[in-house]
Every structure is written in structure tokens, then in C-alpha cells.
Write a protein that holds these residues in place. Structure first.
Motif, PDB file in Angstrom:
ATOM      1  N   ARG A  14      -7.340 -11.448  -0.041  1.00 34.28           N
ATOM      2  CA  ARG A  14      -6.220 -12.241  -0.548  1.00 34.28           C
ATOM      3  C   ARG A  14      -6.510 -12.726  -1.960  1.00 34.28           C
ATOM      4  NH1 ARG A  14      -7.065 -13.300   4.659  1.00 34.28           N
ATOM      5  NH2 ARG A  14      -8.683 -14.808   4.133  1.00 34.28           N
ATOM      6  N   TYR A  15      -5.448 -12.801  -2.753  1.00 32.64           N
ATOM      7  CA  TYR A  15      -5.500 -13.471  -4.050  1.00 32.64           C
ATOM      8  C   TYR A  15      -4.519 -14.628  -3.971  1.00 32.64           C
ATOM      9  CZ  TYR A  15      -7.899  -9.294  -5.798  1.00 32.64           C
ATOM     10  OH  TYR A  15      -8.783  -8.265  -5.993  1.00 32.64           O
ATOM     11  N   GLY A  16      -5.027 -15.833  -3.772  1.00 34.23           N
ATOM     12  CA  GLY A  16      -4.141 -16.977  -3.579  1.00 34.23           C
ATOM     13  C   GLY A  16      -3.364 -16.816  -2.291  1.00 34.23           C
ATOM     14  N   ASP A  17      -2.037 -16.868  -2.401  1.00 34.20           N
ATOM     15  CA  ASP A  17      -1.181 -16.728  -1.225  1.00 34.20           C
ATOM     16  C   ASP A  17      -0.798 -15.284  -0.936  1.00 34.20           C
ATOM     17  OD1 ASP A  17      -1.186 -19.485  -0.892  1.00 34.20           O
ATOM     18  OD2 ASP A  17       0.601 -19.773  -2.141  1.00 34.20           O
ATOM     19  N   VAL A  18      -1.253 -14.364  -1.776  1.00 33.22           N
ATOM     20  CA  VAL A  18      -0.866 -12.957  -1.627  1.00 33.22           C
ATOM     21  C   VAL A  18      -1.959 -12.186  -0.896  1.00 33.22           C
ATOM     22  CG1 VAL A  18      -0.229 -10.838  -2.831  1.00 33.22           C
ATOM     23  CG2 VAL A  18       0.494 -13.062  -3.742  1.00 33.22           C
ATOM     24  N   THR A  19      -1.587 -11.563   0.214  1.00 29.75           N
ATOM     25  CA  THR A  19      -2.514 -10.713   0.966  1.00 29.75           C
ATOM     26  C   THR A  19      -2.388  -9.289   0.446  1.00 29.75           C
ATOM     27  OG1 THR A  19      -2.333 -12.103   2.940  1.00 29.75           O
ATOM     28  CG2 THR A  19      -3.156  -9.859   3.250  1.00 29.75           C
ATOM     29  N   VAL A  20      -3.444  -8.769  -0.164  1.00 24.70           N
ATOM     30  CA  VAL A  20      -3.392  -7.414  -0.731  1.00 24.70           C
ATOM     31  C   VAL A  20      -3.993  -6.370   0.210  1.00 24.70           C
ATOM     32  CG1 VAL A  20      -3.289  -8.121  -3.140  1.00 24.70           C
ATOM     33  CG2 VAL A  20      -5.514  -7.883  -2.031  1.00 24.70           C
ATOM     34  N   LEU A  21      -4.865  -6.804   1.127  1.00 22.97           N
ATOM     35  CA  LEU A  21      -5.367  -5.945   2.198  1.00 22.97           C
ATOM     36  C   LEU A  21      -5.250  -6.728   3.499  1.00 22.97           C
ATOM     37  CD1 LEU A  21      -8.646  -4.440   0.637  1.00 22.97           C
ATOM     38  CD2 LEU A  21      -6.440  -3.283   0.938  1.00 22.97           C
ATOM     39  N   ASN A  22      -4.608  -6.108   4.483  1.00 23.13           N
ATOM     40  CA  ASN A  22      -4.307  -6.835   5.711  1.00 23.13           C
ATOM     41  C   ASN A  22      -4.903  -6.114   6.920  1.00 23.13           C
ATOM     42  OD1 ASN A  22      -3.264  -8.438   7.705  1.00 23.13           O
ATOM     43  ND2 ASN A  22      -1.113  -8.119   7.181  1.00 23.13           N
ATOM     44  N   ASN A  23      -6.137  -6.497   7.284  1.00 20.80           N
ATOM     45  CA  ASN A  23      -6.782  -5.983   8.487  1.00 20.80           C
ATOM     46  C   ASN A  23      -6.860  -4.451   8.491  1.00 20.80           C
ATOM     47  OD1 ASN A  23      -8.103  -6.629  10.917  1.00 20.80           O
ATOM     48  ND2 ASN A  23      -6.282  -6.112  12.102  1.00 20.80           N
ATOM     49  N   VAL A  24      -7.391  -3.893   7.423  1.00 19.36           N
ATOM     50  CA  VAL A  24      -7.450  -2.438   7.222  1.00 19.36           C
ATOM     51  C   VAL A  24      -8.689  -1.861   7.910  1.00 19.36           C
ATOM     52  CG1 VAL A  24      -7.807  -0.649   5.469  1.00 19.36           C
ATOM     53  CG2 VAL A  24      -6.153  -2.487   5.068  1.00 19.36           C
ATOM     54  N   SER A  25      -8.487  -0.803   8.715  1.00 10.53           N
ATOM     55  CA  SER A  25      -9.587  -0.123   9.399  1.00 10.53           C
ATOM     56  C   SER A  25      -9.395   1.381   9.317  1.00 10.53           C
ATOM     57  CB  SER A  25      -9.662  -0.543  10.872  1.00 10.53           C
ATOM     58  OG  SER A  25      -9.937  -1.914  11.023  1.00 10.53           O
ATOM     59  N   VAL A 213      -1.179  -2.634   4.057  1.00  6.09           N
ATOM     60  CA  VAL A 213      -1.425  -2.149   5.420  1.00  6.09           C
ATOM     61  C   VAL A 213      -1.429  -0.620   5.436  1.00  6.09           C
ATOM     62  CG1 VAL A 213      -0.385  -4.191   6.456  1.00  6.09           C
ATOM     63  CG2 VAL A 213       1.018  -2.160   6.087  1.00  6.09           C
ATOM     64  N   ILE A 214      -2.077  -0.056   6.443  1.00  2.38           N
ATOM     65  CA  ILE A 214      -2.095   1.393   6.623  1.00  2.38           C
ATOM     66  C   ILE A 214      -0.848   1.805   7.392  1.00  2.38           C
ATOM     67  CG2 ILE A 214      -3.311   3.335   7.671  1.00  2.38           C
ATOM     68  CD1 ILE A 214      -5.902   1.707   7.360  1.00  2.38           C
ATOM     69  N   GLU A 215      -0.056   2.689   6.803  1.00  3.17           N
ATOM     70  CA  GLU A 215       1.149   3.185   7.465  1.00  3.17           C
ATOM     71  C   GLU A 215       0.828   4.380   8.370  1.00  3.17           C
ATOM     72  OE1 GLU A 215       4.497   2.420   7.230  1.00  3.17           O
ATOM     73  OE2 GLU A 215       4.444   0.798   5.761  1.00  3.17           O
ATOM     74  N   GLN A 216      -0.066   5.261   7.906  1.00  2.48           N
ATOM     75  CA  GLN A 216      -0.391   6.443   8.699  1.00  2.48           C
ATOM     76  C   GLN A 216      -1.645   7.107   8.153  1.00  2.48           C
ATOM     77  OE1 GLN A 216       2.880   9.185   9.117  1.00  2.48           O
ATOM     78  NE2 GLN A 216       1.754  10.613  10.405  1.00  2.48           N
ATOM     79  N   ILE A 217      -2.447   7.690   9.042  1.00  2.00           N
ATOM     80  CA  ILE A 217      -3.587   8.518   8.665  1.00  2.00           C
ATOM     81  C   ILE A 217      -3.443   9.848   9.394  1.00  2.00           C
ATOM     82  CG2 ILE A 217      -6.090   8.807   8.699  1.00  2.00           C
ATOM     83  CD1 ILE A 217      -6.363   5.781   8.806  1.00  2.00           C
ATOM     84  N   GLY A 218      -3.584  10.957   8.656  1.00  2.00           N
ATOM     85  CA  GLY A 218      -3.474  12.260   9.298  1.00  2.00           C
ATOM     86  C   GLY A 218      -3.687  13.385   8.312  1.00  2.00           C
ATOM     87  N   GLY A 219      -3.665  14.611   8.822  1.00  2.00           N
ATOM     88  CA  GLY A 219      -3.727  15.777   7.959  1.00  2.00           C
ATOM     89  C   GLY A 219      -2.495  15.866   7.087  1.00  2.00           C
ATOM     90  N   THR A 220      -2.573  16.664   6.028  1.00  2.00           N
ATOM     91  CA  THR A 220      -1.466  16.726   5.072  1.00  2.00           C
ATOM     92  C   THR A 220      -0.168  17.180   5.741  1.00  2.00           C
ATOM     93  OG1 THR A 220      -2.220  18.948   4.444  1.00  2.00           O
ATOM     94  CG2 THR A 220      -2.947  17.118   3.074  1.00  2.00           C
ATOM     95  N   LYS A 221      -0.249  18.208   6.577  1.00  2.00           N
ATOM     96  CA  LYS A 221       0.960  18.695   7.250  1.00  2.00           C
ATOM     97  C   LYS A 221       1.514  17.650   8.209  1.00  2.00           C
ATOM     98  CE  LYS A 221       2.855  22.481  10.013  1.00  2.00           C
ATOM     99  NZ  LYS A 221       2.560  23.769  10.700  1.00  2.00           N
TER     100      LYS A 221
END
Length: 367
Positions: A14-25, A213-221
């Protein structure tokens, strides 16, 4: 199971009140070319800085080669970073730029010369060791920056928009060179970019980020053909988009009622009668003119432009509600419709090519 080069667990920043990374795994396999892509701001550059050790996360853990690197300075993490601006030393020759890290680590002189000569051969910089960066082309400068990182034999190479300052032709050339080098050496890469085409061309796997946040992880296709959300579908490529309501469900087919007609889509789990949906189709899945005769979904539209691009033709048609619909055809499907400009033509697509997203952003797709 593939051996992991990087494992990131529950990382937040977070930078102040802004969350720039939210529980990323996520994790990166050894020898993998892993690309993080997303618009600005999505948190991808901050993520890279946290892995490098330039920024400290507020919570979560980062493991490199199985070891927790929390609190370890960047120089001790066995990670190398290739910057967007390359950060070459203008007063140093090519050889000295590449040798800089080894000399900082106090490697013996003969070992430095051997390792630098070897990596220069690897990236096709032989004979250029006495030149200064200003005497090199953009592509050669890029190879110097890459060689400077490779010579350190890091566990992971991080790339921060490294091709952002190159013109189109040189960018395409460097993408090819990155791919060939990766195939030859098998280094582990974590590559950050906002450019979907770079991501698709380079990645073994893609991680799409949006607003921390992470929307999706996968192969390119997988990410292109089976996006998990409307955001991903739109971000990863052109999309024709109609709004509709599911009116009928029967025999594995759903019917979506839109402003311009009723169209079929494959029935998938979660599609319910009465549901408001985004009914979308990629332009390369849309056919025009006589090519539509076998399509399950067809509609008349006014042809307003066609652009010949050598290997493909791009058509733009306007639907009765004013929405523009794009089609891309290749090879034998290319037809010249210039005489129909301003007139009605048929456009069509098959149901299995439809991407449907509910109003909650859930995804349903037929293959």
C-alpha cells in the motif's frame, strides 16, 4: 512437479490509502518465460520491485530458489533486472559494461574476461567490446543490457518493459532474439509489460493483473481463448460486444436477445434464463459476405470500411443500433467488398466462438 524459481505468497503493498498489490500469490517455474501483463496502474511494476528488493511489501512472502528473501538486499537475492532505459554506463566500453557486475563481486580478472567473452558470443556482440553504447544500434544496446545480466548467472532475470523505447521493427526483432536465447540457454524470466502482443509472443505462461489483483494465470492460448472475465477478454485482444438477455435455454444452446437480434451461444454452467450478459465475439471469428452461409448466427449490417493488410483483410460494419462490428479474414476467406461500401452485407459467426460474460463478470465459453 516443476521446480520453482520464484514463489510469491499473499503479497500486499500500500501507498497511503491506495492498495497497489492485494494479496497476490503465484509461482514461476525454473526455465520458464513468465510474463506479467496489465494496464497502468495494475501493480505489475511494484510487484517487480518487491521481488527485486527495491520496494518492501507490507505483508506476504517472496521465495527465490526455495529461500525466503524477505529483508535480504537486492545484491544478495541472485536476481538480475533489465531496465526499460537499459541503464548502460555511457563512459564505459561494451566489455566494461558487461563486466561491471563481475568486477563488483571481485571475480578474478582472467575469469571476468572468459565469462564476458562467452556471453558476448552468446548474444552476438563479438568484436564490439571496445565500442561505447552511443556507437551501437538500439538492438545492440539491448543485447549489452541483457548480456550484463546473463553474465552474473542469476536464478531469475527480471525484465521491466525492456522493449518500450524501441520502434516496431526493432521490437519484433528483439522479441525473436529473446525467444531464441531463452530456447538456447533456458534462463528463468519474469517479464513485465503492458503490451498484449509482446506477452502473447514471449510467454510460456501469462499472468494478467488489474488494479493490484491477479485476474488470471494460464498459457497464452488459454488466456486468449478462455478469458475468465470481460476485462481480460477486452484487454487481451479486439472484441465485438453486444449486450443481451438470456431468453431461452434448451438442447445445450442458450439464446441471447440483443438490440439487433437473437443469437445462439453454447450452454455452459452458470448461464440462467433472464440473466443479463455481454455477448462477445473476436473479430477473427467473424465472417463477411458469402462466407457466412454456414454460420449459425447471421445478421445484416452496413459495410463502412475495409482495409487490406497483406495477410488479412479487416472489415468494419455498422449494425442497425449504430454499433460497429469488426471482422478479420485471412487466406481464402479474403474477399474484396469495396463495391458494397455503404451497402448492407451479411456478417456471421458460429456459436462455439462466442464468449459470454454475465453481469457479474463470470465467464462461459464453448470450445
Amino acid at each position: 512437479m516443476p521446480e520453482k524459481a520464484i514463489v510469491v505468497k499473499n503479497l500486499s503493498k500500500r501507498y497511503g490509502d491506495v492498495t497497489v498489490l492485494n494479496n497476490v500469490s503465484f509461482d514461476v517455474n525454473k526455465g520458464e518465460f513468465f510474463v506479467v501483463v496489465g494496464p497502468s496502474p495494475s501493480g505489475k511494476s511494484v510487484l517487480l520491485k518487491c521481488i527485486m528488493g527495491i520496494e518492501q511489501p507490507d505483508s506476504g512472502s517472496i521465495y527465490v530458489d526455495g529461500g525466503d528473501v524477505g529483508g535480504i538486499p537486492p545484491s544478495k537475492r541472485n536476481i538480475s533486472l533489465v531496465f526499460q532505459d537499459l541503464a548502460l554506463f555511457p563512459h564505459m566500453r561494451v566489455f566494461d559494461n558487461i563486466a561491471f557486475g563481475l568486477r563488483m563481486l571481485k571475480h578474478p580478472k582472467d575469469q571476468v574476461e572468459k565469462e564476458v567473452d562467452e556471453v558476448m558470443r552468446l548474444v552476438a556482440l563479438e568484436g564490439l567490446g571496445d565500442r561505447y553504447p552511443r556507437q551501437l544500434s538500439g538492438g545492440q544496446q539491448q543485447r549489452v543490457a541483457l548480456a550484463r545480466s546473463l553474465v552474473l548467472e542469476p536464478s531469475v532475470l527480471l525484465f521491466d518493459e525492456p522493449l518500450g523505447n524501441l520502434d516496431l521493427k526493432l521490437r519484433e526483432k528483439m522479441i525473436d532474439e529473446f525467444k531464441l536465447l531463452h530456447q538456447k540457454i533456458g534462463f528463468t524470466a519474469l517479464y513485465v509489460t503492458h503490451d498484449q502482443e509482446q506477452a502473447m509472443m514471449l510467454a510460456d505462461r501469462i499472468m494478467v493483473m488489474n488494479m493490484g489483483v491477479i485476474e488470471q494465470i494460464g498459457g497464452t492460448k488459454e488466456v486468449y481463448v478462455n478469458p475468465k472475465s470481460l476485462f481480460i477478454a477486452r484487454f487481451m485482444g479486439d472484441l465485438n460486444d453486444l449486450q443481451g438477455i438470456i431468453t431461452t435455454i434448451s438442447n445445450e444452446i442458450a439464446i441471447a436477445k440483443t438490440e439487433v437480434g437473437d443469437f445462439e451461444a453454447p450452454l455452459k454452467e452458470g448461464l440462467l434464463q433472464g440473466m443479463t450478459v455481454a455477448y462477445t465475439i473476436r473479430p477473427e471469428r467473424v465472417l463477411v459476405g458469402d462466407n457466412v452461409r454456414d454460420c449459425e448466427n447471421r445478421i445484416k449490417a452496413k459495410l463502412i470500411s475495409q482495409i487490406y493488410k497483406g495477410s488479412e483483410m479487416e472489415y468494419v460494419a455498422q449494425l442497425s443500433n449504430g454499433v460497429k462490428f469488426k471482422a478479420l479474414t485471412q487466406g481464402r476467406n479474403i474477399i474484396n467488398l469495396r463495391s458494397y461500401m455503404g451497402k448492407e452485407v451479411f456478417i456471421g459467426w458460429n456459436s462455439n466462438d462466442v464468449l459470454i460474460f454475465s453481469s457479474r463478470g463470470e465467464f462461459h465459453k464453448g470450445l
